[in-house]
Design an enzyme around this catalytic site. Structure first.
Site, mmCIF file in Angstrom:
data_model
loop_
_atom_site.group_PDB
_atom_site.id
_atom_site.type_symbol
_atom_site.label_atom_id
_atom_site.label_comp_id
_atom_site.label_asym_id
_atom_site.label_seq_id
_atom_site.Cartn_x
_atom_site.Cartn_y
_atom_site.Cartn_z
ATOM 1 N N HIS A 200 7.923 -5.952 -4.045
ATOM 2 C CA HIS A 200 6.666 -5.659 -3.435
ATOM 3 C C HIS A 200 6.652 -4.289 -2.811
ATOM 4 O O HIS A 200 5.504 -3.706 -2.034
ATOM 5 C CB HIS A 200 6.172 -6.641 -2.313
ATOM 6 C CG HIS A 200 7.011 -6.752 -1.142
ATOM 7 N ND1 HIS A 200 8.293 -6.960 -1.007
ATOM 8 C CD2 HIS A 200 6.574 -5.836 0.042
ATOM 9 C CE1 HIS A 200 8.609 -6.923 0.125
ATOM 10 N NE2 HIS A 200 7.568 -6.377 0.876
HETATM 11 C C1 UD1 Z 1 3.733 -5.482 4.548
HETATM 12 C C2 UD1 Z 1 4.627 -4.475 5.423
HETATM 13 C C3 UD1 Z 1 5.984 -4.862 4.859
HETATM 14 C C4 UD1 Z 1 6.374 -6.232 4.646
HETATM 15 C C5 UD1 Z 1 5.400 -6.886 4.033
HETATM 16 C C6 UD1 Z 1 5.756 -8.105 3.542
HETATM 17 C C7 UD1 Z 1 3.710 -2.656 6.273
HETATM 18 C C8 UD1 Z 1 3.692 -1.198 6.197
HETATM 19 N N1 UD1 Z 1 4.504 -3.011 5.274
HETATM 20 O O1 UD1 Z 1 3.728 -4.884 3.344
HETATM 21 O O2 UD1 Z 1 6.954 -4.301 5.853
HETATM 22 O O3 UD1 Z 1 7.748 -6.497 3.973
HETATM 23 O O4 UD1 Z 1 4.179 -6.632 4.554
HETATM 24 O O5 UD1 Z 1 4.819 -9.121 2.540
HETATM 25 O O6 UD1 Z 1 3.127 -2.946 7.134
HETATM 26 N N2 UD1 Z 1 -2.839 -7.578 -0.285
HETATM 27 C C9 UD1 Z 1 -3.653 -8.650 -0.790
HETATM 28 N N3 UD1 Z 1 -3.776 -9.773 -0.048
HETATM 29 C C10 UD1 Z 1 -2.894 -9.941 0.912
HETATM 30 C C11 UD1 Z 1 -2.216 -8.810 1.523
HETATM 31 C C12 UD1 Z 1 -2.158 -7.869 0.813
HETATM 32 O O7 UD1 Z 1 -4.542 -8.681 -1.859
HETATM 33 O O8 UD1 Z 1 -3.247 -11.044 1.782
HETATM 34 C C13 UD1 Z 1 -2.796 -6.417 -1.262
HETATM 35 C C14 UD1 Z 1 -3.799 -5.443 -0.854
HETATM 36 O O9 UD1 Z 1 -4.499 -5.075 -1.972
HETATM 37 C C15 UD1 Z 1 -2.818 -4.280 -0.469
HETATM 38 C C16 UD1 Z 1 -1.297 -4.632 -0.916
HETATM 39 O O10 UD1 Z 1 -1.589 -6.012 -1.089
HETATM 40 O O11 UD1 Z 1 -3.121 -2.913 -1.031
HETATM 41 C C17 UD1 Z 1 -0.223 -4.218 0.262
HETATM 42 O O12 UD1 Z 1 -0.886 -4.710 1.357
HETATM 43 P P1 UD1 Z 1 -0.234 -4.011 2.803
HETATM 44 O O13 UD1 Z 1 -1.183 -4.405 3.959
HETATM 45 O O14 UD1 Z 1 -0.002 -2.594 2.666
HETATM 46 O O15 UD1 Z 1 1.282 -4.734 3.026
HETATM 47 P P2 UD1 Z 1 2.481 -5.101 2.193
HETATM 48 O O16 UD1 Z 1 2.767 -4.401 1.071
HETATM 49 O O17 UD1 Z 1 2.459 -6.673 1.950
#
Ligand code: UD1
Length: 349
Positions: A200
């Site tokens: 991820h």
């Molecule tokens: C975040 C944390 C990371 C942690 C991870 C655990 C930051 C910078 N990073 O990364 O330290 O290891 O969580 O999972 O805070 N999305 C969905 N549904 C959700 C959540 C996210 O669709 O419930 C998608 C969104 O489109 C987004 C992507 O996933 O673009 C990433 O979400 P983001 O909030 O950037 O955090 P993580 O990559 O999960």
């Protein structure tokens, strides 16, 4: 009555806050639970919260995915309002996400005592957003709760010793609270040996050639590889129109207890997650990390974890290795939450 605000937002934080929440209740402390909204898919949020026995948050800020600045800014505004409304004696933050940084910044600027759980971790890779979040949160916070001696040493080196305490890792508390023998395995985990994988981190998902190389390496292993896809990975697989081949099969993320139970019976884990590297070590499962560095160097002991970031072509050999059966317990005794509560109550001015 002392009141403490726990701020969470992303999957690993729901896991970490569970034991602390229980320890606060045992100590007779009032808890205000705030969810920033960073993770909102049922499988990334509600299912995990239910699994670890967390009650519904008192407040959900509903902040969704956006650019880092926009997401963090919205959280900052929401958290400032929440702190002014609830007036907690202390704010507790967890890990290294944008939710962590926003909470530490909002609370410390309002002069509210701020404690960081899982302080002192360093990858020394400043291109990771998590590394910037960790460093900034540690330097903003009044109390730094280190999970390991290595983490404590990092804090000492940065001149933060007086504000630091070694408490152990709250993820051990969380893991030990689950009776894994009672967890039902998904069908695919019952039909012979397999590997389990997660990917991820933006460095692995957002560069199509890197992601393609990872998928190919995973697909070349000698046993089925079950890849539990984080929403970002699912999104990139669709956007780049990538199909998985060979031994690789993609599934939805699993709830916490199922993830641990699956990992425990697997032949090994391949991951870029921080928390999973450690859980694999505790469960005695060989882990191969799809990164160049780790925040948890203790897991490298005896070959239980190896860093395969730039050696993807050697993945089949690495994944099949047998680590040294002897290993220590660098992550503590599973009583970190009680120590966290004790330290916070002792140090609140
Ligand atoms: C975040 C944390 C990371 C942690 C991870 C655990 C930051 C910078 N990073 O990364 O330290 O290891 O969580 O999972 O805070 N999305 C969905 N549904 C959700 C959540 C996210 O669709 O419930 C998608 C969104 O489109 C987004 C992507 O996933 O673009 C990433 O979400 P983001 O909030 O950037 O955090 P993580 O990559 O999960």
């Amino acid at each position: 009555m002392v009141s403490i605000m726990n701020v969470v937002g992303a999957r690993p934080q729901f896991i970490k806050v569970g034991p602390v929440s229980r320890a606060l209740a045992e100590a007779g402390v009032a808890e205000i639970l705030v969810h920033t909204g960073q993770h909102y898919d049922v499988l990334m949020s509600d299912a995990i919260m239910e699994d670890v026995g967390l009650r519904s948050p008192d407040l959900n800020l509903g902040v969704r995915s956006d650019s880092h600045a926009t997401q963090t800014a919205q959280m900052l505004e929401g958290l400032e309002n929440a702190i002014l409304e609830f007036r907690p004696d202390a704010v507790l933050t967890y890990g290294d996400t944008n939710s962590t940084l926003a909470a530490a910044l909002a609370a410390s600027k309002l002069g509210v005592f701020t404690a960081h759980v899982e302080a002192g971790l360093r990858s020394f890779n400043r291109s990771m957003p998590e590394e910037l979040n960790r460093v900034a949160t540690d330097h903003l916070s009044d109390l730094l709760l280190a999970p390991t001696k290595t983490a404590l040493a990092h804090l000492q080196r940065e001149g933060l010793e007086r504000r630091s305490a070694l408490v152990g890792d709250v993820m051990v508390d969380a893991l030990l609270s689950i009776d894994l023998d009672r967890v039902e395995l998904p069908g695919w985990a019952t039909t012979g040996p397999f590997y389990v994988a997660t990917v991820h981190r933006p460095a692995n998902t957002d560069d199509p050639s890197r992601l393609a190389a990872i998928l190919e390496a995973l697909g070349s292993l000698d046993k089925p590889v079950h890849l539990l896809a984080h929403p970002r990975l699912r999104d990139r697989l669709e956007a780049y129109r990538m199909v998985t081949k060979g031994s690789l099969q993609v599934h939805e993320p699993l709830p916490y207890a199922k993830m641990l139970a699956v990992m425990r019976v697997s032949h090994g884990l391949l991951t870029d997650s921080g928390g999973l590297q450690k859980e694999a070590f505790i469960l005695g499962v060989p882990c191969t990390t799809l990164r160049e560095e780790t925040e948890w160097p203790e897991t490298l002991e005896g070959g239980w974890n190896v860093l395969a970031g730039s050696r993807l072509e050697t993945l089949p050999k690495l994944a099949g290795r047998t680590p040294d059966p002897m290993r220590s317990s660098p992550f503590g005794d599973g009583k970190a939450a009680a120590r966290i509560v004790e330290e916070v109550l002792r140090r609140i001015p």
